[in-house]
Design an enzyme around this catalytic site. Structure first.
Site, PDB file in Angstrom:
ATOM      1  N   LYS A  38       0.839  -1.210   0.000  1.00  0.00           N
ATOM      2  CA  LYS A  38       0.000   0.000   0.000  1.00  0.00           C
ATOM      3  C   LYS A  38       0.869   1.253   0.000  1.00  0.00           C
ATOM      4  O   LYS A  38       2.053   1.189   0.327  1.00  0.00           O
ATOM      5  CB  LYS A  38      -0.901  -0.020   1.238  1.00  0.00           C
ATOM      6  CG  LYS A  38      -0.136   0.059   2.562  1.00  0.00           C
ATOM      7  CD  LYS A  38      -1.047  -0.170   3.759  1.00  0.00           C
ATOM      8  CE  LYS A  38      -0.258  -0.120   5.051  1.00  0.00           C
ATOM      9  NZ  LYS A  38      -1.082  -0.566   6.198  1.00  0.00           N
ATOM     10  N   ARG A 136     -10.978   0.513  15.101  1.00  0.00           N
ATOM     11  CA  ARG A 136     -10.948   1.232  13.828  1.00  0.00           C
ATOM     12  C   ARG A 136     -11.833   0.429  12.882  1.00  0.00           C
ATOM     13  O   ARG A 136     -12.997   0.230  13.193  1.00  0.00           O
ATOM     14  CB  ARG A 136      -9.485   1.379  13.368  1.00  0.00           C
ATOM     15  CG  ARG A 136      -9.262   2.459  12.343  1.00  0.00           C
ATOM     16  CD  ARG A 136      -7.803   2.552  11.900  1.00  0.00           C
ATOM     17  NE  ARG A 136      -7.301   1.293  11.353  1.00  0.00           N
ATOM     18  CZ  ARG A 136      -6.053   1.091  10.929  1.00  0.00           C
ATOM     19  NH1 ARG A 136      -5.162   2.057  11.018  1.00  0.00           N
ATOM     20  NH2 ARG A 136      -5.692  -0.066  10.423  1.00  0.00           N
ATOM     21  N   TYR A 268      13.761  31.688   6.172  1.00  0.00           N
ATOM     22  CA  TYR A 268      12.474  32.279   6.575  1.00  0.00           C
ATOM     23  C   TYR A 268      12.404  32.509   8.072  1.00  0.00           C
ATOM     24  O   TYR A 268      12.722  31.613   8.866  1.00  0.00           O
ATOM     25  CB  TYR A 268      11.318  31.360   6.192  1.00  0.00           C
ATOM     26  CG  TYR A 268      10.952  31.389   4.737  1.00  0.00           C
ATOM     27  CD1 TYR A 268      10.553  32.581   4.117  1.00  0.00           C
ATOM     28  CD2 TYR A 268      10.980  30.226   3.973  1.00  0.00           C
ATOM     29  CE1 TYR A 268      10.219  32.593   2.771  1.00  0.00           C
ATOM     30  CE2 TYR A 268      10.632  30.232   2.636  1.00  0.00           C
ATOM     31  CZ  TYR A 268      10.257  31.421   2.034  1.00  0.00           C
ATOM     32  OH  TYR A 268       9.915  31.432   0.713  1.00  0.00           O
ATOM     33  N   MET A 316      10.041  25.144   0.972  1.00  0.00           N
ATOM     34  CA  MET A 316       9.310  24.235   0.083  1.00  0.00           C
ATOM     35  C   MET A 316      10.256  23.396  -0.774  1.00  0.00           C
ATOM     36  O   MET A 316      10.107  22.186  -0.873  1.00  0.00           O
ATOM     37  CB  MET A 316       8.345  25.045  -0.790  1.00  0.00           C
ATOM     38  CG  MET A 316       7.403  24.173  -1.598  1.00  0.00           C
ATOM     39  SD  MET A 316       6.292  25.120  -2.639  1.00  0.00           S
ATOM     40  CE  MET A 316       5.271  25.944  -1.440  1.00  0.00           C
TER      41      MET A 316
END
Ligand SMILES: *Cc1c(COP(=O)(O)O)cnc(C)c1O
Length: 376
Positions: A38, A136, A268, A316
């Site tokens: 998966k 779940r 940043y 990013m």
């Protein structure tokens, strides 16, 4: 030969194969091993990994969604494929058409699957999951309720019973033993009602590694181990019986190198300020490639064979590191985010710890734009 890509992962096909073999050796010849592929095989490439496992004799693969099952079928993969994470109403017919084996999580799932198979005029098989304490997916209906529905089926058949553990590597809680006991109780009741499916399965990596043979039954469902990881155990646990090692190394190229004086703010928000004259290397990958933003000002990478701290905010597409100690590094050189250079290494569990997350999330977080390169 290293890739020319700006950011890439190198995946060892031999490691995937030997990790799979390690699981097989651990559970022995009487237990089948279903390869969990998966989420693009935890970032390792679903099709490539599936082909490796099949070449090693895997008869079962497991995915989360019908869309993932479709990708495997479209690539010509013909093994049995279990779809584990639930089907939406429109998925049942697709699962029948593609010959996938869905996990049903309720009697209404079973009836929808039967209806889809009747409409398609095909026979089909499914597995049924019980919620034995995970809270779940999985049905909480009683064996009597379930058996009542199973006996009405004409074209579909329940071929397996399964459950999933919530705390499989935690030996400080009885939760796993309780889940096994509940599963056994359900199995006995089902058998008494005349229902004894061919497959019984409960285990993912942890109960294979920290060997609980009473949780192996007919198939185990390892994912993490195939990619080379076993999560650390909690409490008083046996040694991990699995000798596996990470199959993936993650590299990024240096885009620029420059020297800055003491007291320069970096990146940043100016959240880093260098105290001494510093050589910075700007790396060509950021959180859009999957480097956790939480590594800002706290993670490290391997540059020129030694650890180099991440400075300032991971942005990013770029990440800045301090390479004052690796002065020969230049643009175009590879730096290691995950993997080994000589005697130094970083694995996904270590990166996860620095980022306050888990190794699964680090591996699955490596974005599609990161080139996948397969090596022996
Ligand atoms: C993901 C998953 C697995 C594999 O778990 P690992 O810890 O990666 O071995 C097994 N079973 C189910 C139901 C899963 O969702």
């Amino acid at each position: 030969m290293p890739s020319s890509a700006r950011c890439y992962v190198e995946i060892s096909t031999g490691r995937i194969a030997s990790n799979f073999e390690a699981v097989r050796d651990a559970v022995g010849p009487d237990v089948d091993v279903m390869g969990v592929v998966k989420a693009d095989a935890y970032g390792h490439g679903m099709l490539e990994v599936s082909r490796i496992l099949i070449s090693r004799g895997a008869r079962w693969l497991a995915v989360s969604t019908v869309a993932e099952g479709r990708q495997l079928r479209d690539a010509g993969i013909e093994t049995d494929i279990l779809v584990m994470a639930g089907l939406l109403p429109d998925d049942f017919r697709t699962a029948v058409d593609l010959g996938l084996t869905p996990v049903a999580h309720s009697t209404s799932d079973i009836l929808r699957f039967e209806e889809a198979a009747v409409a398609a005029e095909r026979k089909a098989r499914f597995h049924l999951k019980f919620d034995t304490g995970m809270g779940r997916l999985g049905t909480r209906e009683t064996p009597v309720e379930v058996a009542g529905v199973l006996k009405t089926l004409h074209v579909t058949e329940c071929d397996g019973l399964l459950t999933h553990f919530a705390s499989a590597s935690d030996f400080s809680t009885p939760q796993t033993d309780m889940q096994i006991a509940r599963f056994d109780g359900i199995g006995r009741e089902m058998a008494a009602l005349g229902i004894a499916p061919r497959y019984l399965h409960l285990s993912s990596t942890a109960t294979v590694a920290y060997a609980r043979p009473n949780a192996w039954r007919t198939i185990v469902r390892p994912g993490h181990a195939i990619y080379g990881y076993v999560s650390p155990a909690k409490g008083i646990a046996p040694e991990s019986a699995l000798r596996v090692s990470p199959a993936l190394a993650w590299k990024v190229k240096v885009v620029a190198v420059k020297d800055v004086p003491a007291n320069t703010l970096v990146g940043y928000g100016g959240i880093a300020c260098v105290k001494r004259p510093t050589r910075l290397a700007i790396l060509g990958a950021g959180y859009a490639d999957g480097i956790p933003h939480r590594l800002s000002n706290r993670g490290k990478v391997i540059a020129g064979g030694r650890f180099a701290p991440i400075l300032g905010a991971v942005s990013m597409d770029l990440t800045t590191i301090d390479v004052t100690e690796s002065p020969r590094l230049k643009p175009g050189d590879d730096v290691t985010l995950l993997g080994r250079e000589g005697r130094v290494s970083i694995n996904a569990q270590e990166m996860a710890r620095w980022a306050g997350t888990i190794s699964y999330s680090v591996l699955c977080g490596i974005k599609p734009r990161v080139e996948r390169v397969y090596v022996e």
